[in-house]
Design an enzyme around this catalytic site. Sequence first.
Site, PDB file in Angstrom:
ATOM      1  N   GLY A 239       0.861  -1.188   0.000  1.00 61.70           N
ATOM      2  CA  GLY A 239       0.000   0.000   0.000  1.00 61.70           C
ATOM      3  C   GLY A 239       0.892   1.231   0.000  1.00 61.70           C
ATOM      4  N   LEU A 240       0.301   2.359   0.316  1.00 65.81           N
ATOM      5  CA  LEU A 240       1.089   3.592   0.266  1.00 65.81           C
ATOM      6  C   LEU A 240       2.228   3.600   1.257  1.00 65.81           C
ATOM      7  CD1 LEU A 240      -1.441   6.435  -0.393  1.00 65.81           C
ATOM      8  CD2 LEU A 240       0.549   5.734  -1.736  1.00 65.81           C
TER       9      LEU A 240
ATOM     10  N   HIS B  86      -5.602  -1.374  -0.543  1.00 61.10           N
ATOM     11  CA  HIS B  86      -6.734  -0.598  -0.070  1.00 61.10           C
ATOM     12  C   HIS B  86      -6.516   0.907  -0.184  1.00 61.10           C
ATOM     13  CE1 HIS B  86     -10.354   0.381   1.765  1.00 61.10           C
ATOM     14  NE2 HIS B  86      -9.804   0.900   2.829  1.00 61.10           N
ATOM     15  N   SER B  87      -5.271   1.354  -0.131  1.00 62.71           N
ATOM     16  CA  SER B  87      -5.002   2.802  -0.235  1.00 62.71           C
ATOM     17  C   SER B  87      -5.670   3.411  -1.466  1.00 62.71           C
ATOM     18  CB  SER B  87      -3.499   3.062  -0.331  1.00 62.71           C
ATOM     19  OG  SER B  87      -2.867   2.797   0.891  1.00 62.71           O
TER      20      SER B  87
ATOM     21  N   GLY C 252      -8.825  12.687   0.490  1.00 65.70           N
ATOM     22  CA  GLY C 252      -7.634  13.499   0.378  1.00 65.70           C
ATOM     23  C   GLY C 252      -6.672  13.341   1.525  1.00 65.70           C
TER      24      GLY C 252
ATOM     25  N   HIS D  69     -16.974   5.337  10.713  1.00 62.74           N
ATOM     26  CA  HIS D  69     -17.195   6.463   9.803  1.00 62.74           C
ATOM     27  C   HIS D  69     -18.679   6.760   9.731  1.00 62.74           C
ATOM     28  CE1 HIS D  69     -17.148   9.020   6.276  1.00 62.74           C
ATOM     29  NE2 HIS D  69     -15.824   9.002   6.276  1.00 62.74           N
TER      30      HIS D  69
ATOM     31  N   ARG E 227     -19.576  15.774   2.861  1.00 61.21           N
ATOM     32  CA  ARG E 227     -19.981  16.742   3.884  1.00 61.21           C
ATOM     33  C   ARG E 227     -19.065  17.961   3.861  1.00 61.21           C
ATOM     34  NH1 ARG E 227     -19.045  13.904   8.643  1.00 61.21           N
ATOM     35  NH2 ARG E 227     -18.169  12.301   7.314  1.00 61.21           N
TER      36      ARG E 227
END
Lengths: 242, 609
Positions: free
Chosen positions: B17-18, B46-47, B53, B257, B273
Amino acid sequence: MSNRQLKISVFRYNPNLPDDKPRMQEYQLEEQQGMTLFVALNKIREELDPSLMFDFVCRAAICGSCAMMINGKPRLACKTLTKDLPSEITLMPLPVFKLVGDLAVDTGTWFRDLQVRTEAWVHTDKEFDSQALEDRMDNETALAIYEPERCIECGCCVASCVTANIREDFIGAAGINRVARFMVDPRDKRSDAQYFEVVGNEDGTFGCVGLMACDDSCPIQVPLESQLAWVRRKMALAGLKL
Amino acid sequence: MSAKHTHITDVLIVGAGLAGERAAVEAAAAGLDVVILSLVPPRRSHSTAAQGGMQASLANSAMGKGDSPDVHFADTVKGSDWGCDQDVARLFVEKVPIAIRQLAYWGVPWNRVKAGKYKHPNGMELEDTKDKEGLITARNFGGTAKWRTCYTSDGTGHTVQYTMDSVVCKMGIAVHDRMEAISLIHDGVNCYGVVARCLRTGDLIVYLAKATVIASGGAGRLYGASTNAVICEGTGTAIAFDTGVVPLGNMEAVQFHPTSMPPTCILMTEGARGDGGYLLDKNEYRFMPDYEPEKKELASRDVVSRRMVQHMRKGLGVETEYGPHLWLDIRHLGRKHVWTNLREIANIAMNFLGLDPAVDLVPVRPTQHYTMGGIRTNIDGYAYGLKGLFAIGEAACWDMHGFNRLGGNSLAETCTAGMIVGEQVAKYTLGAAPAFNYRLVDDAVKKDEERIANLIAGKNGKENVYELRKAMEETLNEHVHIFRNGPSLETAVSRLQELHQRAAHLGLRSSGLGANPELAAALRLPGMIRLSLAIAYGALMRTESRGSHAREDYPKRDDVNWLKRTLAYWKAGAELPTLDYEPVKCTEMPPGDRGYGEASARNAASKEK
Ligand SMILES: Cc1cc2nc3c(=O)[nH]c(=O)nc-3n(C[C@H](O)[C@H](O)[C@H](O)COP(=O)(O)OP(=O)(O)OC[C@H]3O[C@@H](n4cnc5c(N)ncnc54)[C@H](O)[C@@H]3O)c2cc1C
Ligand code: SF4
Ligand code: SF4
Ligand code: FES
């Protein structure tokens, strides 16, 4: 109203088992509300046949893992709702890519090879300066890079492409689109002549016969038709100058 | 049978990943040999799914003016409910602008500032100034004083991961995908690498390295219902836990979340949002301003999630066959905005529910989202307990998030920690001599071979892996969710203990040959149940509420007794984790009021009196 009974026929073959032979296997399953093929295949594995191989990662049409031939068409299984299909469903692995087992194919290796062959990274002589501000770029350029960058490397366009199905080294629409992403990026300092080396050949843009099966099959609507045409024009011009 | 191959390298990174790829680049740049292992091709990690952002205080956009690392630091500490390590948070906020600019240099097409006046879809009149034109812009995210979240339209994680992977490709770093680390090779003092199972062939492969870095991501799938990808099962964390000497920090700190879309639990990004979206109840009434007059929909995630549950408990949720939900309303942002800036979520609503968010309300409810806990490391990324072992990213408890992570701070962590810890890994490795004890390696492989043989033969029993797994998921969802209490947590612990015992008697129903998926699941499950126990037991013992850990029987934060971090160990043969605690460093900002949430509301009420 009673739920539909689904008849799902799945290609089975595990190349790692010496005695295994390719065959179709049928599973019966009761359809549920909002059922996707992600849900259906996991149900089959958990309840009917724990040896069944397939790939899902994001289950949200973001990661590109789950492309397969669904009633003859390359599509992302995770975003395919069973209600949009007839009750008899046939699932086959994507062609072109190496089979891992059953519905799982090795798109990862194929795309890695593509990155390396097309040198799909920003080419620049500039060093990174950690103390400096970022180079400016106008927002329109950023959006123009993002458009081809959106490709999730699912392989649907490659699977549906006549050329890719007969020519092993053809980089496909996904490959040409990937090169287009770097061509619009001002940070990549490659000249047209250098790009010509990469895609100005029969394995690249000149191998494409323009029937656009790829464009129809992209699950996230990357505008392949326009990207392909743009690269082809640019490379044809570059070819004239060489 | 013995291991099919042995690979020897300087640095082994478990996870592409990242976090893993960024650290790999740093180590390779120091001239080291690096091998990365991953369950999937790097670009499917998953990243890639992160839409919203990355936070960095670049202060370029109109609403970012006046931002600085100090403001970012304060937001992060408040967000963490004073649970984070402030030295780490400080280091992070100072370095993240560099990480973001380096990503721009490598090729991320960040959205940029356009000079001029404009009307934000939320109604605000804004003006971006000429001097900032063309610099990286930012959007609004919850729990922040400034607009600080840098983004590329709706695909930040995608573009950042693709860019990092392009650098990995360019540098020729070896990536072995479909390769799962299933145990660590160690002697209780040093870590020597891993035993891995190839997910193409089923072969066992040994990887030996001077430094091993775990970057295996979060463990959301322990809950079953999670926004995480299906591969986020915490197995990298579990193999470190299984050593008995490496502790996991704050596993009870789990983020929910506010806006995941039932029934598939796919995330609707916070950007919705941030860009001005509302939450509505069954009467289509916007309820958040009643609870959080200041921050409204954009209080921190733990607070918004609790307020939503609170509101649904009043019977104001929309009842469905799969439980109650609320509505996300972004219709007023306009079709153009919805289908450009929020296209990914518009697509998800359309693809999975046939809804067009430009005209339709989208069902949402709070769901497991992020694992704040993980392999406890020091500020340089060294895991506690084993030399030569490091951890980064969501798998780690570096601890800049404490008890609640801010949206946009996790992607930012992966690249920043990758940069910082990658450098430390390189430093360590350049000074380390290779010393492999082949006896040890053989024993490690034999142990895994035996596990596999027993599962295939059904030697220990015939328990069904999928049934036990489902029971584990249900236990966490029912008893260790947004609101917690003593009796419920006790039930969770005893159920999980029972499941753990039964998991010792798993047996396969299929052949287990080749890259058999049932075998993969059976190898993972016992470790996953141990992680679940660390969550449930840690939550039971923490008799306070802090950030995402909300105890109904202890509703207040208790800084006198609980300004500390849980460290959970799993000793060989144990039935429960052993818990230890360490103080939390508050070097700059003493505990105070977050400015949102229940405590803040209480403070405001008492002031009025
Ligand atoms: C839907 C969604 C949206 C999000 N949006 C945002 C956002 O907008 N902003 C933000 O800051 N954060 C966001 N997050 C959080 C953020 O995406 C993650 O925390 C972050 O990407 C984790 O990165 P990582 O490198 O630590 O792990 P991952 O990207 O999960 O990578 C883990 C890697 O480890 C590998 N792996 C795992 N186990 C093993 C094993 N046993 N052996 C070998 N390899 C293994 C995997 O193959 C993978 O390559 C979001 C999360 C979700 C769920
Ligand atoms: S247009 Fe070109 S790339 Fe697309 S399917 Fe046809 S030959 Fe393949
Ligand atoms: S261009 Fe579209 S179809 Fe082709 S690989 Fe990319 S996402 Fe898939
Ligand atoms: S599972 Fe990620 S695209 Fe289908």
